[in-house]
Design an enzyme around this catalytic site. Structure first.
Site, PDB file in Angstrom:
ATOM      1  CG  LEU A 106      78.728  91.696  27.078  1.00 24.51           C
ATOM      2  CD1 LEU A 106      78.706  92.297  28.476  1.00 24.51           C
ATOM      3  CD2 LEU A 106      78.470  92.757  26.022  1.00 24.51           C
ATOM      4  CD  GLU A 107      84.496  86.907  20.968  1.00 24.17           C
ATOM      5  OE1 GLU A 107      85.487  86.277  20.571  1.00 24.17           O
ATOM      6  OE2 GLU A 107      83.441  86.983  20.327  1.00 24.17           O
ATOM      7  CE  LYS A 108      89.982  87.461  22.509  1.00 20.12           C
ATOM      8  NZ  LYS A 108      90.978  87.464  21.450  1.00 20.12           N
ATOM      9  CB  VAL A 139      78.898  93.987  22.361  1.00 19.55           C
ATOM     10  CG1 VAL A 139      79.677  95.264  22.609  1.00 19.55           C
ATOM     11  CG2 VAL A 139      77.461  94.304  21.943  1.00 19.55           C
TER      12      VAL A 139
END
Length: 144
Positions: free
Chosen positions: A48-50, A4
């Protein structure tokens, strides 16, 4: 495993994903819905990216499956940091979310340059680096 992100990776074709993500005020609700949907589909875990810290904290607290953060929050259940970034293997690429635990780029550059020079000057491979029987063993006669 699902990822996500603040904005989908395809957004980079329109320019900076970071700029688009910061400008998209509706993305928080969409990211929470995305996380819920992939968790309901049986994904385990979610990366969970950035994701901004408050949103990463919210998603992590709502889900029963682990969240793994890449530039997200200490509230995530785990973290990812690319080893090349962690060890400082690239001097020109330094994302703000990377914590450098070492600066190996200069050392790697010197090692690569030394290796190349050894090959050019035929110092490598030396006899001790060649595959096969050692010269001493090859010269001995087999025992009877």
């Amino acid at each position: 495993m699902a990822v996500v992100e603040r904005v989908p990776a395809a957004a980079t074709s329109f320019g900076s994903a970071d700029r688009l993500g910061r400008a998209n005020t509706n993305s928080s609700g969409e990211r929470v819905m995305d996380a819920r949907a992939v968790a309901a589909a049986g994904v385990f875990p979610i990366v969970l990216e950035k994701i901004p810290e408050p949103l990463a904290r919210e998603i992590t607290s709502e889900l029963s499956i682990p969240t793994i953060g890449i530039s997200a929050s200490v509230a995530c259940d785990g973290q990812i940091l690319v080893v090349d970034d962690m060890l400082g293997l690239f001097s020109s690429f330094r994302p703000t979310f990377v914590k450098r635990y070492a600066e190996f780029a200069a050392t790697a550059d010197i090692a690569i340059e030394t290796y190349a020079q050894d090959v050019i000057e035929r110092r490598f491979p030396a006899t001790e680096h060649e595959f096969g029987d050692s010269p001493k063993a090859a010269q001995q006669e087999p025992q009877r």
